[in-house]
Write a protein that holds these residues in place. Structure first.
Motif, PDB file in Angstrom:
ATOM      1  N   THR A 172     -14.195 -23.688   0.846  1.00  0.00           N
ATOM      2  CA  THR A 172     -15.007 -22.537   1.231  1.00  0.00           C
ATOM      3  C   THR A 172     -14.264 -21.208   1.147  1.00  0.00           C
ATOM      4  OG1 THR A 172     -14.428 -22.752   3.580  1.00  0.00           O
ATOM      5  CG2 THR A 172     -16.366 -23.969   2.800  1.00  0.00           C
ATOM      6  N   THR A 173     -12.925 -21.246   1.116  1.00  0.00           N
ATOM      7  CA  THR A 173     -12.137 -20.016   1.057  1.00  0.00           C
ATOM      8  C   THR A 173     -11.138 -20.076  -0.089  1.00  0.00           C
ATOM      9  OG1 THR A 173     -10.396 -20.818   2.542  1.00  0.00           O
ATOM     10  CG2 THR A 173     -12.298 -19.730   3.559  1.00  0.00           C
ATOM     11  N   LEU A 174     -10.760 -18.898  -0.569  1.00  0.00           N
ATOM     12  CA  LEU A 174      -9.682 -18.816  -1.548  1.00  0.00           C
ATOM     13  C   LEU A 174      -8.369 -19.175  -0.864  1.00  0.00           C
ATOM     14  CD1 LEU A 174     -12.005 -17.286  -2.979  1.00  0.00           C
ATOM     15  CD2 LEU A 174     -10.277 -15.752  -3.919  1.00  0.00           C
ATOM     16  N   ARG A 175      -7.321 -19.334  -1.653  1.00  0.00           N
ATOM     17  CA  ARG A 175      -6.010 -19.648  -1.075  1.00  0.00           C
ATOM     18  C   ARG A 175      -5.545 -18.545  -0.130  1.00  0.00           C
ATOM     19  NH1 ARG A 175      -4.436 -25.044  -2.374  1.00  0.00           N
ATOM     20  NH2 ARG A 175      -5.603 -25.539  -4.264  1.00  0.00           N
ATOM     21  N   SER A 176      -6.068 -17.341  -0.324  1.00  0.00           N
ATOM     22  CA  SER A 176      -5.717 -16.211   0.530  1.00  0.00           C
ATOM     23  C   SER A 176      -6.398 -16.267   1.888  1.00  0.00           C
ATOM     24  CB  SER A 176      -6.123 -14.909  -0.164  1.00  0.00           C
ATOM     25  OG  SER A 176      -7.532 -14.916  -0.405  1.00  0.00           O
ATOM     26  N   GLY A 177      -7.380 -17.161   2.038  1.00  0.00           N
ATOM     27  CA  GLY A 177      -8.161 -17.230   3.268  1.00  0.00           C
ATOM     28  C   GLY A 177      -9.457 -16.446   3.198  1.00  0.00           C
ATOM     29  N   GLU A 178      -9.668 -15.694   2.128  1.00  0.00           N
ATOM     30  CA  GLU A 178     -10.897 -14.912   1.958  1.00  0.00           C
ATOM     31  C   GLU A 178     -12.041 -15.819   1.516  1.00  0.00           C
ATOM     32  OE1 GLU A 178      -8.879 -10.838   0.278  1.00  0.00           O
ATOM     33  OE2 GLU A 178      -8.508 -12.744  -0.741  1.00  0.00           O
ATOM     34  N   ALA A 179     -13.242 -15.485   1.953  1.00  0.00           N
ATOM     35  CA  ALA A 179     -14.403 -16.340   1.694  1.00  0.00           C
ATOM     36  C   ALA A 179     -14.741 -16.374   0.209  1.00  0.00           C
ATOM     37  CB  ALA A 179     -15.603 -15.848   2.490  1.00  0.00           C
ATOM     38  N   LEU A 180     -14.909 -17.569  -0.332  1.00  0.00           N
ATOM     39  CA  LEU A 180     -15.286 -17.727  -1.737  1.00  0.00           C
ATOM     40  C   LEU A 180     -16.602 -17.019  -2.023  1.00  0.00           C
ATOM     41  CD1 LEU A 180     -15.053 -19.019  -4.573  1.00  0.00           C
ATOM     42  CD2 LEU A 180     -16.105 -21.085  -3.602  1.00  0.00           C
ATOM     43  N   PHE A 181     -17.573 -17.171  -1.134  1.00  0.00           N
ATOM     44  CA  PHE A 181     -18.871 -16.530  -1.347  1.00  0.00           C
ATOM     45  C   PHE A 181     -18.717 -15.023  -1.509  1.00  0.00           C
ATOM     46  CE2 PHE A 181     -22.424 -14.137   0.394  1.00  0.00           C
ATOM     47  CZ  PHE A 181     -23.496 -14.622  -0.345  1.00  0.00           C
ATOM     48  N   ALA A 182     -17.989 -14.398  -0.608  1.00  0.00           N
ATOM     49  CA  ALA A 182     -17.864 -12.945  -0.622  1.00  0.00           C
ATOM     50  C   ALA A 182     -17.169 -12.446  -1.883  1.00  0.00           C
ATOM     51  CB  ALA A 182     -17.107 -12.476   0.621  1.00  0.00           C
ATOM     52  N   VAL A 183     -16.093 -13.115  -2.290  1.00  0.00           N
ATOM     53  CA  VAL A 183     -15.336 -12.656  -3.456  1.00  0.00           C
ATOM     54  C   VAL A 183     -16.129 -12.873  -4.742  1.00  0.00           C
ATOM     55  CG1 VAL A 183     -13.196 -12.905  -4.765  1.00  0.00           C
ATOM     56  CG2 VAL A 183     -13.154 -13.066  -2.274  1.00  0.00           C
ATOM     57  N   ALA A 184     -16.771 -14.037  -4.876  1.00  0.00           N
ATOM     58  CA  ALA A 184     -17.565 -14.293  -6.083  1.00  0.00           C
ATOM     59  C   ALA A 184     -18.734 -13.325  -6.191  1.00  0.00           C
ATOM     60  CB  ALA A 184     -18.064 -15.737  -6.071  1.00  0.00           C
ATOM     61  N   GLY A 211     -19.318 -28.684  -2.793  1.00  0.00           N
ATOM     62  CA  GLY A 211     -19.590 -27.603  -1.850  1.00  0.00           C
ATOM     63  C   GLY A 211     -19.242 -26.244  -2.419  1.00  0.00           C
ATOM     64  N   ALA A 212     -18.140 -26.173  -3.158  1.00  0.00           N
ATOM     65  CA  ALA A 212     -17.734 -24.897  -3.759  1.00  0.00           C
ATOM     66  C   ALA A 212     -18.744 -24.433  -4.795  1.00  0.00           C
ATOM     67  CB  ALA A 212     -16.348 -25.040  -4.379  1.00  0.00           C
ATOM     68  N   VAL A 213     -19.262 -25.362  -5.592  1.00  0.00           N
ATOM     69  CA  VAL A 213     -20.272 -24.994  -6.595  1.00  0.00           C
ATOM     70  C   VAL A 213     -21.529 -24.466  -5.908  1.00  0.00           C
ATOM     71  CG1 VAL A 213     -21.810 -25.903  -8.385  1.00  0.00           C
ATOM     72  CG2 VAL A 213     -19.402 -26.581  -8.347  1.00  0.00           C
ATOM     73  N   ARG A 214     -21.911 -25.071  -4.815  1.00  0.00           N
ATOM     74  CA  ARG A 214     -23.082 -24.588  -4.075  1.00  0.00           C
ATOM     75  C   ARG A 214     -22.855 -23.179  -3.539  1.00  0.00           C
ATOM     76  NH1 ARG A 214     -24.303 -30.265  -0.839  1.00  0.00           N
ATOM     77  NH2 ARG A 214     -25.662 -31.190  -2.441  1.00  0.00           N
ATOM     78  N   ILE A 215     -21.647 -22.899  -3.097  1.00  0.00           N
ATOM     79  CA  ILE A 215     -21.322 -21.542  -2.642  1.00  0.00           C
ATOM     80  C   ILE A 215     -21.428 -20.553  -3.795  1.00  0.00           C
ATOM     81  CG2 ILE A 215     -19.439 -20.069  -1.819  1.00  0.00           C
ATOM     82  CD1 ILE A 215     -18.516 -22.467  -0.109  1.00  0.00           C
ATOM     83  N   LEU A 216     -20.914 -20.925  -4.961  1.00  0.00           N
ATOM     84  CA  LEU A 216     -21.013 -20.049  -6.133  1.00  0.00           C
ATOM     85  C   LEU A 216     -22.467 -19.793  -6.508  1.00  0.00           C
ATOM     86  CD1 LEU A 216     -18.165 -21.478  -8.398  1.00  0.00           C
ATOM     87  CD2 LEU A 216     -18.127 -19.340  -7.102  1.00  0.00           C
ATOM     88  N   ALA A 217     -23.297 -20.817  -6.383  1.00  0.00           N
ATOM     89  CA  ALA A 217     -24.716 -20.649  -6.694  1.00  0.00           C
ATOM     90  C   ALA A 217     -25.366 -19.644  -5.743  1.00  0.00           C
ATOM     91  CB  ALA A 217     -25.435 -21.997  -6.611  1.00  0.00           C
ATOM     92  N   ARG A 218     -24.985 -19.684  -4.478  1.00  0.00           N
ATOM     93  CA  ARG A 218     -25.518 -18.717  -3.509  1.00  0.00           C
ATOM     94  C   ARG A 218     -25.001 -17.312  -3.813  1.00  0.00           C
ATOM     95  NH1 ARG A 218     -24.123 -18.702   1.365  1.00  0.00           N
ATOM     96  NH2 ARG A 218     -22.440 -20.254   1.470  1.00  0.00           N
ATOM     97  N   ALA A 219     -23.732 -17.214  -4.209  1.00  0.00           N
ATOM     98  CA  ALA A 219     -23.170 -15.901  -4.549  1.00  0.00           C
ATOM     99  C   ALA A 219     -23.868 -15.322  -5.773  1.00  0.00           C
ATOM    100  CB  ALA A 219     -21.672 -16.031  -4.797  1.00  0.00           C
TER     101      ALA A 219
END
Length: 277
Positions: A172-184, A211-219
């Motif tokens: 759910t987050t990048l290695r930096s801790g930032e949300a995948l949804f927000a960055v994408a 789960g990551a693909v689903r987040i990208l789809a929402r982004a």
């Protein structure tokens, strides 16, 4: 990247490319992921030679595609060449792109300068795509998104790109801790020229991929960019030890990886592949 320096290494790169084509791959990623002028300089390679090696990565892939097509008895499938562009940390070869501390060391001006030089070299070779891979933090995503909004080589249009992120365990987050949804979503929203043809995830555990693909789809939906494709190419699930430069522990079985790929497709992935071990 060192394989680009000599005839023996380049021949090995071509054999690997051919193996992927024979196995059914539709995309060849060039051997430029870790290649940079700065990295070659640390090995004593002058700038002109370094840039030639980076350019060679695209030519080698093109040559293999041409040779493969000539040897077919039936009509060839479409194969594209994507110039692989790793994050700044990949050139350091210390595994720091997988460390949360990486984002604190990366600043936008330095990242712009680092990427701009090798992108110009790659664009002059006219790959079908630029593939930004294993992007670990928002600041580097912002840097590459800004760069591709303008021509990177004089008189040569910037090809379409995809930007793929590496995510922390859980997906759910990048290695930096930032949300995948927000960055994408930010990348797609700030892609004013619609140069980003796809967003994805790579170098993650197979079981985190759906789960990551689903987040990208929402982004993608949030940014109103239904034209952008979703990509995923996870590892087998083993852990990379940057200090020892080796993989640790067991990953998933190949058969399980194949079963999970059907789930990624059902989650919305348009392009599916594999990464490291």
């Amino acid at each position: 990247a060192e394989g680009l320096l000599g005839d023996e290494g380049r021949a090995a790169v071509k054999r690997v490319h051919r193996g992927f084509l024979d196995a059914g791959a539709d995309v060849l990623l060039t051997a430029s992921y870790q290649a940079s002028v700065e990295g070659f300089a640390q090995k004593g390679v002058p700038q002109e030679k370094a840039e030639e090696c980076i350019a060679q990565s695209v030519r080698l892939a093109r040559d293999v595609v041409g040779e493969w097509k000539e040897g077919l008895s039936c009509g060839p499938r479409d194969v594209v060449v994507a110039a692989s562009v790793g994050p700044y940390a990949a050139a350091l070869a210390d595994g720091s792109e997988y460390a949360p501390s990486y984002t604190t060391a990366a600043c936008l001006p330095d990242l712009l300068a680092f990427h701009r030089r090798r992108l110009a070299v790659l664009c002059r070779e006219r790959p079908d795509y630029l593939a930004f891979e294993t992007i670990p933090c928002a600041v580097e995503a912002a840097a590459v998104t800004a760069l591709i909004q303008q021509p990177l080589a004089d008189g040569i249009p910037t090809p379409p790109v995809w930007i793929s992120f590496t995510v922390a365990p859980g997906g759910t987050t990048l290695r930096s801790g930032e949300a995948l949804f927000a960055v994408a979503a930010l990348v797609l929203a700030h892609d004013n020229t619609h140069r980003v043809a796809g967003v994805g995830v790579n170098c993650l555990h197979p079981e985190d991929t759906q789960g990551a693909v689903r987040i990208l789809a929402r982004a993608r939906a949030a940014a109103r960019r239904t034209d952008a494709r979703l990509l995923c190419y996870p590892n087998l699930g083993r852990t990379w030890d940057g200090a020892e430069k080796r993989f640790c522990n067991d990953g998933v079985a190949v058969e399980q990886f194949a079963r999970l790929a059907h789930e990624w497709r059902a989650a919305g992935a348009d392009g599916i592949g594999g990464g490291c071990q």
